[in-house]
Design a protein around this motif. Structure first.
Motif, PDB file in Angstrom:
ATOM      1  N   ARG A  49       1.002  -1.381   0.121  1.00 48.98           N
ATOM      2  CA  ARG A  49       0.082  -0.084   0.050  1.00 48.98           C
ATOM      3  C   ARG A  49       0.905   1.298  -0.041  1.00 48.98           C
ATOM      4  NH1 ARG A  49      -2.043   0.788   4.203  1.00 48.98           N
ATOM      5  NH2 ARG A  49      -1.286  -1.172   5.548  1.00 48.98           N
ATOM      6  N   GLY A  50       1.952   1.159   0.100  1.00 50.90           N
ATOM      7  CA  GLY A  50       3.146   2.193   0.101  1.00 50.90           C
ATOM      8  C   GLY A  50       2.894   3.016   1.557  1.00 50.90           C
ATOM      9  N   ASP A  51       2.662   2.213   2.548  1.00 53.06           N
ATOM     10  CA  ASP A  51       2.256   2.954   3.743  1.00 53.06           C
ATOM     11  C   ASP A  51       3.632   2.836   4.729  1.00 53.06           C
ATOM     12  OD1 ASP A  51       1.510   3.841   6.215  1.00 53.06           O
ATOM     13  OD2 ASP A  51      -0.426   2.701   6.203  1.00 53.06           O
ATOM     14  N   GLU A  52       4.563   3.963   4.339  1.00 59.11           N
ATOM     15  CA  GLU A  52       5.770   3.875   5.127  1.00 59.11           C
ATOM     16  C   GLU A  52       5.482   3.998   6.532  1.00 59.11           C
ATOM     17  OE1 GLU A  52       9.260   7.089   5.816  1.00 59.11           O
ATOM     18  OE2 GLU A  52       8.581   6.674   3.544  1.00 59.11           O
ATOM     19  N   LEU A  53       4.578   4.850   6.921  1.00 59.75           N
ATOM     20  CA  LEU A  53       4.197   5.041   8.382  1.00 59.75           C
ATOM     21  C   LEU A  53       4.065   3.673   9.408  1.00 59.75           C
ATOM     22  CD1 LEU A  53       4.336   7.019  10.982  1.00 59.75           C
ATOM     23  CD2 LEU A  53       1.775   7.471  10.203  1.00 59.75           C
ATOM     24  N   THR A 102      10.615  -1.178  -2.051  1.00 59.04           N
ATOM     25  CA  THR A 102      12.117  -0.749  -1.985  1.00 59.04           C
ATOM     26  C   THR A 102      12.331   0.386  -0.981  1.00 59.04           C
ATOM     27  OG1 THR A 102      12.498  -2.203  -3.794  1.00 59.04           O
ATOM     28  CG2 THR A 102      14.235  -1.032  -2.820  1.00 59.04           C
ATOM     29  N   CYS A 103      11.949   1.358  -1.394  1.00 61.61           N
ATOM     30  CA  CYS A 103      12.362   2.837  -0.728  1.00 61.61           C
ATOM     31  C   CYS A 103      11.785   2.812   0.742  1.00 61.61           C
ATOM     32  CB  CYS A 103      11.623   4.015  -1.390  1.00 61.61           C
ATOM     33  SG  CYS A 103      12.533   4.289  -2.972  1.00 61.61           S
ATOM     34  N   ILE A 104      10.523   2.067   1.012  1.00 62.34           N
ATOM     35  CA  ILE A 104      10.307   1.858   2.387  1.00 62.34           C
ATOM     36  C   ILE A 104      10.990   1.155   3.009  1.00 62.34           C
ATOM     37  CG2 ILE A 104       8.138   1.000   3.765  1.00 62.34           C
ATOM     38  CD1 ILE A 104       6.143   2.139   1.496  1.00 62.34           C
TER      39      ILE A 104
END
Length: 368
Positions: A49-53, A102-104
């Motif tokens: 989900r792209g949820d870094e937090l 990958t960024c997360i």
């Protein structure tokens, strides 16, 4: 260097930084493993989900509850990243999702590193990806685990040119330089890097999938030591100084000639394959998610590396992977066969390359 999910046998004894104390006593290795496994699905979902937090919260929550930082890195972050690659390969995740995940993961690794502190009293390790190697996450994880074992680590990042790496070694005189390679196509040019590093008096430790599962390519390059997993790297560093490395295999004149010849004809091979594909379909064919000429160029690079190391399986493995990826993108089986035929016509006077192409055809057809 490869990070192994099987690293449960080497749990970290590190504790979080006193500036951010854990709310619980350290868990046992088995309890830590269970806690990490319980978080795996939710962590992968956060990546998707792209949820870094949320991803960072899950990891710091595990650390607060007493999970081992090493187990979090090797048993949660690393296997999840392998799943990310498989999801992209199958076409279920897009390139954008894979890149975001990958960024997360890089932020997660940084969050783990920020929660632990060591003096670095064991010595200094310089960690670097080979020139042209852009897969840096695994190497970053290696660096954080080495820090947990009280090594001072300087990570130079992705794709470090040899001249700059050697200059850094001269200036800082580390105890070891660790070289990471995910793709074996970077290795033929790495022999000079290894020799130049050793001439500074710095022993070379190699790791990563690019060196093959048994490390045979590492030995061919004459490195001082090779580590298949992160715990193996830790154990090797514990045994410094190492004995003299094995003498690298002497260069095979025929293999080097074919390697050089394939590299020299790289442009011609790509053009020939493109023409073959377009004459057959009338439209560009997508093999993976990169530009078609990039994917074809990488296939040539694998063929050249296979010639350099005298390893037909190296090219066959890549073709098998490319067949799976291209099939998930809707390419016909004939497309990849056409690429191999185009390569074969251009390399009719290269016997080992022809053998590699035959092995590639078997792999593309799903036969070992």
């Amino acid at each position: 260097m490869t990070s192994a999910a099987s690293a449960t046998s080497t749990p970290s004894t590190s504790t979080p930084s006193t500036s951010t104390p854990s709310t619980s006593a350290p868990l046992s290795a088995s309890a830590s493993t269970e806690a990490v496994r319980a978080a795996a699905d939710e962590y992968l979902d956060a990546l998707g989900r792209g949820d870094e937090l949320r991803a960072v919260e899950l990891v710091t929550g595990l650390l607060d509850a007493g999970s081992s930082p090493q187990q979090v890195l090797l048993e949660l972050v690393t296997p999840a990243q392998m799943c990310v690659g498989q999801l992209w390969e199958s076409g279920r995740w897009s390139v954008a999702q894979e890149h975001a995940a990958t960024c997360i993961a890089e932020r997660v690794v940084a969050a783990v590193g920020a929660r632990t502190r060591r003096t670095g009293s064991r010595g200094h390790v310089v960690l670097s990806c080979l020139d042209g190697e852009w897969h840096a996450l695994t190497a970053r994880i290696v660096g954080e685990v080495l820090k947990l074992h009280d090594w001072r680590v300087t990570f130079l990042g992705a794709s470090v040119p040899p001249v700059h790496l050697v200059s850094f070694l001269h200036q800082h005189g580390p105890d070891v330089v660790a070289l990471s390679a995910t793709l074996p196509i970077r290795l033929p040019a790495a022999r000079q890097t290894v020799v130049a590093a050793q001439r500074t008096g710095t022993p070379v430790l190699a790791g990563g999938a690019g060196f093959r599962a048994d490390g045979c390519f590492a030995r061919s390059l004459g490195v001082d030591a090779w580590a298949p997993t992160v715990p193996d790297a830790v154990a090797l560093l514990d045994r410094l100084p190492w004995p003299e490395p094995a003498v690298p295999r002497p260069a095979d004149a025929g293999a080097e000639a074919e390697y050089a010849g394939v590299r020299e004809r790289r442009g011609r091979l790509v053009v020939a394959a493109l023409e073959n594909l377009r004459s057959g379909s009338g439209l560009p064919v997508q093999l993976a998610d990169s530009a078609l000429d990039d994917d074809l160029g990488q296939a040539v690079d694998f063929l050249a590396a296979a010639a350099y190391f005298g390893d037909r399986g190296l090219f066959a493995d890549h073709v098998g992977w490319l067949a799976r990826v291209s099939a998930s993108r809707g390419a016909s089986e004939a497309a990849l066969a056409g690429v191999l035929d185009a390569f074969g016509a251009e390399l009719h006077d290269f016997p080992f390359a022809q053998a590699c192409l035959d092995a590639g055809r078997e792999a593309a057809a799903g036969r070992p």
